[in-house]
Design an enzyme around this catalytic site. Structure first.
Site, PDB file in Angstrom:
ATOM      1  N   LYS A 111      20.565  -5.190  38.582  1.00 26.76           N
ATOM      2  CA  LYS A 111      19.477  -5.817  39.358  1.00 26.76           C
ATOM      3  C   LYS A 111      18.621  -4.717  39.939  1.00 26.76           C
ATOM      4  CE  LYS A 111      18.616 -10.078  40.995  1.00 26.76           C
ATOM      5  NZ  LYS A 111      19.269 -11.201  40.391  1.00 26.76           N
TER       6      LYS A 111
HETATM    7  N1  GLU Z   1      17.046 -13.331  38.260  1.00 24.24           N
HETATM    8  C1  GLU Z   1      17.870 -14.338  37.664  1.00 24.24           C
HETATM    9  C2  GLU Z   1      19.235 -14.332  38.298  1.00 24.24           C
HETATM   10  O1  GLU Z   1      19.408 -13.888  39.407  1.00 24.24           O
HETATM   11  C3  GLU Z   1      17.893 -14.241  36.143  1.00 24.24           C
HETATM   12  C4  GLU Z   1      18.494 -12.988  35.596  1.00 24.24           C
HETATM   13  C5  GLU Z   1      18.325 -12.837  34.101  1.00 24.24           C
HETATM   14  O2  GLU Z   1      17.878 -13.761  33.448  1.00 24.24           O
HETATM   15  O3  GLU Z   1      18.668 -11.745  33.613  1.00 24.24           O
HETATM   16  O4  GLU Z   1      20.174 -14.835  37.751  1.00 24.24           O
END
Ligand code: GLU
Length: 426
Positions: A111
């Site tokens: 992330k």
């Molecule tokens: N931001 C989204 C989450 O927290 C999607 C992450 C993704 O699709 O890689 O799950």
């Protein structure tokens, strides 16, 4: 200086580690695997300059934390928000490892994002900031290494810029083998039909599984939504399709209430014309933001930021179900109180897993150079979430524990097996 740092912290890292350690205790996780998963693999912090529209230079700080890749490439969103710091990126990366493992995807967890209030910048500034951030990340991201996606305040357009910049830096023949460096792209740029609604659709799919388990009807139920971005809107759209009624909505601009129901489509049209904000929506009354979680309703859907349900408001909650569309909306102390009161919680790593599951299908679609149909995508999504829900409920029975701990156990077992089978190099 010190107060500013404290104010910025979201406390999410502390929360995710408490959840992890509790689940590891309950399942008796292998000691070595516990040590490995207790730390992040890589933490990338970049500072990069961008020329603003007024000709001045501003230096931005961006993050990408790669927690674990035992099950596959790092996967997870990029968030543009003032609360993004290294602790938030760590916590959110760790949640992604559990989320992808729980869903049975061939991914790890990552992330990142930029510490920025995107509302303060023009579209062309955001484009330059995004492209320069992508340049700064360099080969730390890649279609088979670490695959970002949208998160808070980022969207398909931002993914298109990242993908465009990334593939432009590759040899011409490599363009299409690098397209899937990000997921959540616009459909015209390799995106997946249905990825836009995947998280909200998935939230409602897990609420449907909950209703089936508890022998309840969704039709006629009232619900409240915190956050009216991509997740909040689509969750409301699908809840209303099932005959439920949205009685309160909160975003950064206002908290609005209407006992007779707020129409998500009307609210979306209003917000779009109002810079994204719900404040001033004519068919609802504005109320005190502190009272939001105390609104009388059957289901509460937090779909904004972390640590929103805390000891400060947990006792006021009237809902009998919390469906966590956001990552980390409930802190550990508040959750203990919810459980004592018999309020069900569909934990974030299960409830909002539809987003990353949709991303996985986009990634496959790109790898196979195909174009998938939306109905196919949504039915695959629903199936996968039903399976994750069932695995979680079964683990909760087996370990006599709550659903969050159970969801962690399903995820952690997958990681434990991998490490046991493969050993640790050298
Ligand atoms: N931001 C989204 C989450 O927290 C999607 C992450 C993704 O699709 O890689 O799950």
């Amino acid at each position: 200086m010190k107060t500013e740092t404290v104010k910025k912290k979201t406390g999410m890292y502390e929360n995710v580690m408490k959840q992890f350690n509790h689940a590891a205790d309950v399942m008796n996780l292998d000691e070595g695997v516990r040590k490995i998963l207790s730390s992040t693999n890589n933490e990338i912090v970049v500072h990069f300059p961008v020329k603003l529209d007024n000709g001045k230079i501003e230096v931005f700080t961006g993050y990408r934390v790669q927690h674990n890749n035992a099950l596959g490439p790092y996967k997870g969103g990029l968030r543009y928000h003032p609360t993004v710091d290294i602790d938030a990126a760590r916590a959110l990366a760790i949640w992604m490892t559990w989320k992808t493992a729980l869903a049975g995807l061939p991914y790890g967890g990552g992330k990142g994002g930029i510490e920025i209030d995107p509302k303060k910048y023009s579209i062309s500034e955001l484009e330059r900031i995004t492209r320069r951030f992508t340049y700064a990340l360099g080969e730390n991201i890649g279609p088979d290494h670490d695959i970002p996606a949208p998160d808070v305040n980022t969207n398909a357009q931002i993914m298109a810029w990242i993908s465009d910049f990334f593939v432009s830096t590759k040899a011409p023949g490599m363009r299409h083998t690098n397209l899937h460096v990000v997921t959540g792209k616009p459909v015209g740029s390799g995106g997946l039909a249905g990825r836009d609604r995947a998280t909200g659709f998935g939230v409602v799919a897990t609420i449907k599984s909950w209703a089936a388990l508890k022998n309840k009807e969704i039709k006629g139920k009232s619900y409240i939504v915190q956050g009216f971005g991509n997740v909040g809107y689509w969750a409301a759209h699908f809840m209303n399709k099932l005959g439920a009624k949205m009685t309160a909505v909160q975003d950064a601009s206002a908290t609005i209430f209407n006992e007779d129901g707020i129409d998500p489509e009307e609210l979306l049209a209003y917000a779009k014309a109002n810079g994204g904000a719900i404040k001033g929506f004519p068919n609802a009354e504005e109320m005190n933001s502190k009272d939001f979680y105390g609104v009388d309703c059957d289901i509460a859907i937090p779909a904004a930021l972390g640590n929103q349900i805390t000891l400060e408001n947990v006792d006021t909650i009237k809902a009998s179900l919390i469906a966590e569309g956001a990552n980390g909306p409930t802190d550990v102390a508040a959750e203990a109180k919810l459980l004592i009161r018999g309020i069900d919680v569909i934990p974030d790593i299960l409830c909002n897993g539809g987003g990353v599951i949709g991303s996985y299908y986009e990634w496959l679609q790109n790898k196979r150079a195909e174009n998938w149909k939306i109905d196919h995508v949504l039915s695959l999504l629903e199936e996968k979430l039903e399976a994750s829900f069932e695995n979680t409920v079964n683990a909760a029975k087996e370990y006599n524990t709550d659903w969050r701990t159970a969801a962690y156990i399903v995820a952690l077992k997958r990681l434990e097996v991998t490490y046991k089978e493969r050993g640790v190099f050298p």
